[in-house]
Design an enzyme around this catalytic site. Structure first.
Site, PDB file in Angstrom:
ATOM      1  N   ASP A 162       0.940  -1.586   2.213  1.00 36.70           N
ATOM      2  CA  ASP A 162       0.669  -0.751   1.274  1.00 36.70           C
ATOM      3  C   ASP A 162       1.850  -1.136  -0.015  1.00 36.70           C
ATOM      4  O   ASP A 162       1.663  -0.738  -1.191  1.00 36.70           O
ATOM      5  CB  ASP A 162       1.042   0.734   1.524  1.00 36.70           C
ATOM      6  CG  ASP A 162      -0.391   1.705   1.521  1.00 36.70           C
ATOM      7  OD1 ASP A 162      -1.364   1.134   1.068  1.00 36.70           O
ATOM      8  OD2 ASP A 162      -0.414   2.492   2.301  1.00 36.70           O
TER       9      ASP A 162
ATOM     10  N   GLN B  59      -1.432   7.294   5.477  1.00 33.28           N
ATOM     11  CA  GLN B  59      -2.298   7.647   4.397  1.00 33.28           C
ATOM     12  C   GLN B  59      -1.440   8.915   3.760  1.00 33.28           C
ATOM     13  O   GLN B  59      -1.087   9.723   4.470  1.00 33.28           O
ATOM     14  CB  GLN B  59      -3.653   8.079   4.965  1.00 33.28           C
ATOM     15  CG  GLN B  59      -4.749   8.818   3.914  1.00 33.28           C
ATOM     16  CD  GLN B  59      -5.007   7.781   2.892  1.00 33.28           C
ATOM     17  OE1 GLN B  59      -5.331   6.525   3.169  1.00 33.28           O
ATOM     18  NE2 GLN B  59      -5.053   7.934   1.682  1.00 33.28           N
TER      19      GLN B  59
ATOM     20  N   LYS C 217     -11.369   2.444   4.776  1.00 33.86           N
ATOM     21  CA  LYS C 217     -10.559   1.345   4.937  1.00 33.86           C
ATOM     22  C   LYS C 217     -10.984   0.885   6.463  1.00 33.86           C
ATOM     23  O   LYS C 217     -11.173  -0.271   6.585  1.00 33.86           O
ATOM     24  CB  LYS C 217      -9.059   1.735   5.061  1.00 33.86           C
ATOM     25  CG  LYS C 217      -8.707   2.101   3.284  1.00 33.86           C
ATOM     26  CD  LYS C 217      -7.314   2.567   3.543  1.00 33.86           C
ATOM     27  CE  LYS C 217      -6.876   3.165   2.123  1.00 33.86           C
ATOM     28  NZ  LYS C 217      -5.812   3.925   1.918  1.00 33.86           N
TER      29      LYS C 217
END
Ligand code: NAP
Length: 292
Positions: free
Chosen positions: A119, A96, A52
């Site tokens: 997200d 994460q 990422k």
């Protein structure tokens, strides 16, 4: 049979985003800034976060990686989230997953400012998605929609079977495929580990989206001719012939299923790269919203 080439499409999307970033730079505007928090040393998570950060560099975004130890407490993580929520330099951030067992994942997801939740996991954003409102769509489902869109795969009136009901892939995917619009307007069946006679269900599907994480689960005899197959699964299988000691395997028995499919995603190179591209897209969206 047509391969839905996520690697190529994700590169196209990154080029488009990079062009937008260049315009921002040319106008002297602040470029999008994505931050990622990682707690612990899980190998797969470190790899994902590393990809990422690299993708941010590729498109010209700023990025910040926050690494916290495996023994981080709930409170320490929530404090860090609050800091990022309040930091005007950060447009969007992710935490994460998975998190170590001492951390309450729900509390963490609720603490993220929905306007920075690139997200799309916060209940506010999930609810907006379910109500067809403009919002951050979780990156993996968003990437699948984009693949279907860019290849012009018809979804209207089709029977879509989703395998797996996780909050990050299967559940949102089932909602999105049933929405009014394109891609959407499908009749959706959501299956999970308690589903009986799954072969009977998948063999009636025009589109199968498999997100369970069981290597080679979907066999050719579970699929009808000309079905569209989207393989979300990523499992590391030990393989001493590979330099890293493992290979990545999807949920679909690709070698046999591809002979029946009209469209199919490979693993790797299908849904995986699309997920990162759409995270960047959500961050660009967050930046544009902050400028309003
Ligand atoms: P998850 O949270 O583990 O959920 C798995 C789902 O599969 C659950 O709903 C489970 O049912 C269902 N399931 C398990 N065994 C089943 C069976 N035999 N028949 C039918 N359903 C079954 O998984 P996830 O986070 O959604 O991830 C799924 C896979 O996608 C993993 O391999 C993951 O690594 C991969 N993934 C890939 C990307 C990408 O970018 N390509 C992104 C995210 C995830 P229950 O609900 O009943 O337990």
């Amino acid at each position: 049979m047509i391969i839905l080439d996520g690697k190529k499409i994700s590169n196209d999307i990154k080029d488009e985003i990079a062009a937008e970033v260049k315009k921002m730079k040319d106008k002297g505007e602040k470029v999008p800034h994505l931050a990622a928090i990682i707690v612990g040393n899980d190998g797969a998570s470190l790899t994902y976060v590393g990809s990422k950060v690299k993708a941010c560099e590729r498109v010209g975004f700023e990025s910040t990686l926050v690494q916290m130890s495996n023994t981080t407490s709930d409170v320490e993580l929530l404090d860090k989230i609050q800091e990022l929520n309040e930091d005007p330099e950060i447009d969007g951030f992710i935490v994460q997953l998975p998190l170590p067992p001492q951390i309450n994942e729900q509390k963490v997801l609720l603490a993220v400012d929905p306007n920075k939740d690139v997200d799309g996991f916060h209940p506010t954003n999930f609810g907006k998605m379910a109500l067809d409102m403009s919002t951050f769509i979780p990156a993996t489902p968003f990437g699948i929609l984009e693949l279907l869109d860019r290849y012009g795969v018809e979804t209207k009136g089709k029977h879509t079977v989703v395998i797996g009901r996780s909050h990050i892939v299967g559940r949102p995917m089932s909602i999105l495929m049933g929405r009014k619009g394109f891609p959407g307007n499908s009749t959706v069946t959501l299956t999970h580990s308690h589903t009986k006679n799954i072969t009977q269900i998948t063999s009636q599907a025009d589109i199968i989206i498999s997100a369970l994480g069981v290597p080679d689960f979907l066999k050719a005899e579970m699929v009808k001719d000309d079905a569209v197959i989207i393989d979300v699964g990523i499992t590391r299988v030990p393989d001493e012939t590979k330099p890293r000691g493992y290979r990545i395997v999807g949920d679909v028995d690709f070698a046999n299923v591809c002979k029946k499919a009209s469209y199919i995603t490979p693993v790797p190179g299908g849904v995986g790269p699309m997920t990162i591209a759409m995270l960047l897209k959500n961050t660009l969206l967050a930046r544009e919203r902050h400028m309003l």
